[in-house]
Design a protein around this motif. Sequence first.
Motif, PDB file in Angstrom:
ATOM      1  N   ARG A  18      -7.836  -0.394   2.204  1.00 46.54           N
ATOM      2  CA  ARG A  18      -6.375  -0.321   2.210  1.00 46.54           C
ATOM      3  C   ARG A  18      -5.918   1.099   2.528  1.00 46.54           C
ATOM      4  NH1 ARG A  18      -3.253   1.401  -1.499  1.00 46.54           N
ATOM      5  NH2 ARG A  18      -4.851   1.260  -3.086  1.00 46.54           N
ATOM      6  N   ILE A  23      -1.308   1.107   5.907  1.00 40.42           N
ATOM      7  CA  ILE A  23      -0.126   0.279   6.161  1.00 40.42           C
ATOM      8  C   ILE A  23       0.868   0.516   5.034  1.00 40.42           C
ATOM      9  CG2 ILE A  23       0.732  -2.078   6.443  1.00 40.42           C
ATOM     10  CD1 ILE A  23      -2.135  -2.839   7.245  1.00 40.42           C
ATOM     11  N   SER A  25       2.043   3.159   3.779  1.00 37.26           N
ATOM     12  CA  SER A  25       1.578   4.162   2.818  1.00 37.26           C
ATOM     13  C   SER A  25       2.727   4.974   2.239  1.00 37.26           C
ATOM     14  CB  SER A  25       0.567   5.100   3.478  1.00 37.26           C
ATOM     15  OG  SER A  25       1.157   5.741   4.584  1.00 37.26           O
ATOM     16  N   LEU A  38       0.418  -5.543  -3.395  1.00 36.60           N
ATOM     17  CA  LEU A  38       0.453  -5.296  -1.952  1.00 36.60           C
ATOM     18  C   LEU A  38       1.852  -5.515  -1.405  1.00 36.60           C
ATOM     19  CD1 LEU A  38      -2.802  -7.063  -0.723  1.00 36.60           C
ATOM     20  CD2 LEU A  38      -2.481  -4.673  -1.284  1.00 36.60           C
ATOM     21  N   ASN A  41       3.430  -6.467   4.431  1.00 37.00           N
ATOM     22  CA  ASN A  41       2.602  -6.136   5.600  1.00 37.00           C
ATOM     23  C   ASN A  41       1.131  -6.038   5.224  1.00 37.00           C
ATOM     24  OD1 ASN A  41       4.829  -6.046   7.268  1.00 37.00           O
ATOM     25  ND2 ASN A  41       5.116  -3.853   6.994  1.00 37.00           N
ATOM     26  N   GLU A  42       0.857  -5.423   4.077  1.00 37.19           N
ATOM     27  CA  GLU A  42      -0.525  -5.314   3.617  1.00 37.19           C
ATOM     28  C   GLU A  42      -1.092  -6.687   3.291  1.00 37.19           C
ATOM     29  OE1 GLU A  42      -0.803  -0.990   1.451  1.00 37.19           O
ATOM     30  OE2 GLU A  42       0.033  -2.658   0.332  1.00 37.19           O
ATOM     31  N   GLN A  45      -2.018  -8.439   6.504  1.00 36.61           N
ATOM     32  CA  GLN A  45      -3.242  -7.887   7.074  1.00 36.61           C
ATOM     33  C   GLN A  45      -4.462  -8.336   6.275  1.00 36.61           C
ATOM     34  OE1 GLN A  45      -3.872  -6.257   9.866  1.00 36.61           O
ATOM     35  NE2 GLN A  45      -6.043  -6.046   9.380  1.00 36.61           N
ATOM     36  N   TRP A  96     -10.375  -3.602  -0.793  1.00 35.91           N
ATOM     37  CA  TRP A  96      -8.922  -3.461  -0.786  1.00 35.91           C
ATOM     38  C   TRP A  96      -8.390  -3.001  -2.134  1.00 35.91           C
ATOM     39  CZ3 TRP A  96      -4.788  -4.280   2.621  1.00 35.91           C
ATOM     40  CH2 TRP A  96      -5.147  -4.541   3.933  1.00 35.91           C
TER      41      TRP A  96
END
Length: 135
Positions: A18, A23, A25, A38, A41-42, A45, A96
């Motif tokens: 991650r 993504i 961040s 999360l 978007n995370e 993914q 992750w």
Amino acid sequence: IDELIRGARYNKRRGWRRQELGIDSDVERITRGRGLQLTPNERQQFYREVLLLEEYCKRKRCFGSNQNMNKGKDGKFIKRTKKHSPLSLRYLEWAWGLGNIYVVRLKKKMKESESVVKASLATEEDTKKKMKKSE
């Protein structure tokens, strides 16, 4: 897949995947007292990576009885390693920085959202058909 194997080989710490992707961040994290949450978007993914890993393992037969062999060639039990195989969903969750059952909950959530979308599309098609009939 290669990145997961590389991460396992170099003993990267939990949550490395991650952080490498970066993504969202800059988005402030919501923890709600339960650890990492999360962003959408995370999550998207991560779900793509889960599907990719499952498809890869279906084709290469990574999952199943061959993955966790308990006995060696001499018939003696092999000591279980503490690390997970880099081609497992458990390792992907660890990379992750997520909990052990996150994949199961995510799949359930995605199936529910798919059924909602399918139902809404079906109702839209029905209304369009009714409108055409009424014209």
